[in-house]
Design an enzyme around this catalytic site. Structure first.
Site, PDB file in Angstrom:
ATOM      1  CB  SER A 139      -0.939   0.018   1.219  1.00  0.00           C
ATOM      2  OG  SER A 139      -0.191   0.110   2.403  1.00  0.00           O
ATOM      3  N   GLY A 140       2.182   1.129   0.003  1.00  0.00           N
ATOM      4  CA  GLY A 140       3.041   2.306  -0.066  1.00  0.00           C
ATOM      5  C   GLY A 140       3.276   2.734  -1.498  1.00  0.00           C
ATOM      6  NE  ARG A 146      -2.266  -4.329  10.850  1.00  0.00           N
ATOM      7  CZ  ARG A 146      -1.892  -3.800  11.999  1.00  0.00           C
ATOM      8  NH1 ARG A 146      -2.272  -2.577  12.312  1.00  0.00           N
ATOM      9  NH2 ARG A 146      -1.134  -4.478  12.835  1.00  0.00           N
ATOM     10  NE  ARG A 147      -4.508   1.311   3.757  1.00  0.00           N
ATOM     11  CZ  ARG A 147      -4.089   1.860   2.640  1.00  0.00           C
ATOM     12  NH1 ARG A 147      -4.767   1.641   1.508  1.00  0.00           N
ATOM     13  NH2 ARG A 147      -2.992   2.598   2.604  1.00  0.00           N
ATOM     14  CG  LEU A 156       7.006  -4.751   5.365  1.00  0.00           C
ATOM     15  CD1 LEU A 156       7.267  -5.839   6.394  1.00  0.00           C
ATOM     16  CD2 LEU A 156       5.592  -4.253   5.474  1.00  0.00           C
ATOM     17  N   GLY A 157       8.155  -0.500   5.905  1.00  0.00           N
ATOM     18  CA  GLY A 157       8.847   0.580   6.575  1.00  0.00           C
ATOM     19  C   GLY A 157       7.828   1.466   7.255  1.00  0.00           C
ATOM     20  CE1 TYR A 204      13.803   5.221   7.805  1.00  0.00           C
ATOM     21  CE2 TYR A 204      15.707   5.819   6.492  1.00  0.00           C
ATOM     22  CZ  TYR A 204      14.417   5.382   6.575  1.00  0.00           C
ATOM     23  OH  TYR A 204      13.717   5.095   5.430  1.00  0.00           O
ATOM     24  CE  LYS A 237      14.354   1.753   6.398  1.00  0.00           C
ATOM     25  NZ  LYS A 237      13.119   0.954   6.232  1.00  0.00           N
ATOM     26  CG  LEU A 291      14.875  13.060  -2.459  1.00  0.00           C
ATOM     27  CD1 LEU A 291      14.481  13.196  -0.990  1.00  0.00           C
ATOM     28  CD2 LEU A 291      15.305  14.408  -3.022  1.00  0.00           C
ATOM     29  NE  ARG A 335       6.806   9.097   3.310  1.00  0.00           N
ATOM     30  CZ  ARG A 335       7.364   7.920   3.520  1.00  0.00           C
ATOM     31  NH1 ARG A 335       8.669   7.834   3.710  1.00  0.00           N
ATOM     32  NH2 ARG A 335       6.627   6.830   3.530  1.00  0.00           N
TER      33      ARG A 335
END
Length: 307
Positions: free
Chosen positions: A15-16, A40-41, A87-88, A144, A148, A170, A178
């Site tokens: 979903s990302g 989850r969706r 994931l993240g 962070y 990773k 980036l 973002r």
């Protein structure tokens, strides 16, 4: 050994921004016959992809580490050729959950990533394709980046036949951008999320059909990602089989050798011109410049991971 048109994949983090494009890439490819997305969706595949709806199976999963175990979830990974993990989470999302913010980030970015790989290993999946971030290092002064690197090492130690680690810099997410990405995008060249997804799909196809050409573990940064996109553009132009051309060993970028394309060469955007439509609605804003998504692909990555 897989054969053309027979690959089966499981995607965690669909979903990302990268994850949605990856679902589009996989369901559009004639070489993938089944794609299982855990989250989850449900996720809508971007319209710009000519996706085959009957290939995609979306399964609702609780990513609580006490519930998401080998025993409870192994069936999702069985008889799959590759695990794609994007994931993240973000500190902003993690801060909204009970407990320590840093530990909430670690639960998704490290523990859940490794758990997915452990389940995949138990199920016999030979290949993992993992998105982390440029600058990932166990000795970094940025927590962070240390997380990773910890996730990368945790996956490598499981002994898969093949591990592809993607370290984009980036990211260019279009309307999903973002704040940090928008700001630094004024001064730095960014990597379109579509190109990361394209490279991941192409690498998986080429390893499955020509696996002798690859080492057990490879790390790909921006230059190597663009190289994959160049190969893809050439294949599209010649209407070739994606298994007919492989990047040379020199295109398998070493971790610390990332550089942007020289002026006058094809950019990732030019090479993926067929995928330049706007992104879907954005996920959580993140203070991190890395190349990952939220847990389970959700905006609240602390609850569910994605890429």
């Amino acid at each position: 050994m897989a054969t053309p048109r027979s690959l089966r994949a499981v995607v965690v983090g669909g979903s990302g921004a990268i994850g949605k494009c990856l679902l589009g890439e996989l369901t559009s490819s004639p070489n993938f016959s089944e794609v299982v997305s855990l989250g989850r969706r449900e996720v809508a595949v971007p319209e710009r992809y000519r996706a085959s709806g009957d290939k995609l199976k979306q399964e609702s999963v609780d990513f609580d580490l006490e519930k998401f175990t080998v025993e409870s979830s192994k069936s999702y990974f069985e008889e799959k050729d590759v695990l794609f993990c994007t994931l993240g989470t973000t500190r902003s999302a993690a801060s909204q959950q009970p407990g320590n913010t840093t530990e909430n980030v670690r639960r998704i970015d490290v523990h859940l990533v490794v758990r997915c790989a452990q389940i995949a290993k138990a199920a016999g999946v030979p290949h993992v394709s993992l998105v982390t971030s440029q600058g990932a290092s166990a000795t970094s002064w940025i927590s962070y980046m240390r997380m990773k690197a910890e996730a990368e090492n945790g996956v490598q130690e499981l002994g898969f036949d093949r591990v592809a680690i993607w370290r984009p810099g980036l990211l260019k997410r279009g309307s999903d951008a973002r704040f940090v990405e928008k700001f630094f995008g004024l001064f730095m060249k960014s990597m379109p999320v579509e190109d990361v997804a394209c490279a991941m799909r192409l690498e998986a196809e080429q390893w499955a059909f020509k696996q002798a050409e690859f080492e057990a573990v490879s790390r790909y940064e921006n230059r190597a990602i663009w190289d994959f996109c160049q190969v893809n553009a050439q294949l599209q132009a010649s209407v070739s089989d994606p298994t007919s051309a492989l990047p040379t060993a020199s295109s398998q970028q070493e971790p610390e050798q990332q550089e942007a394309p020289q002026e006058g060469t094809s950019t990732a955007q030019e090479e993926s011109s067929t995928k330049q439509e706007p992104e879907q609605k954005p996920t959580d804003e993140d203070s991190q410049p890395g190349g990952d998504e939220t847990a389970g692909g959700e905006e609240t990555k602390a609850e569910e991971p994605v890429a």
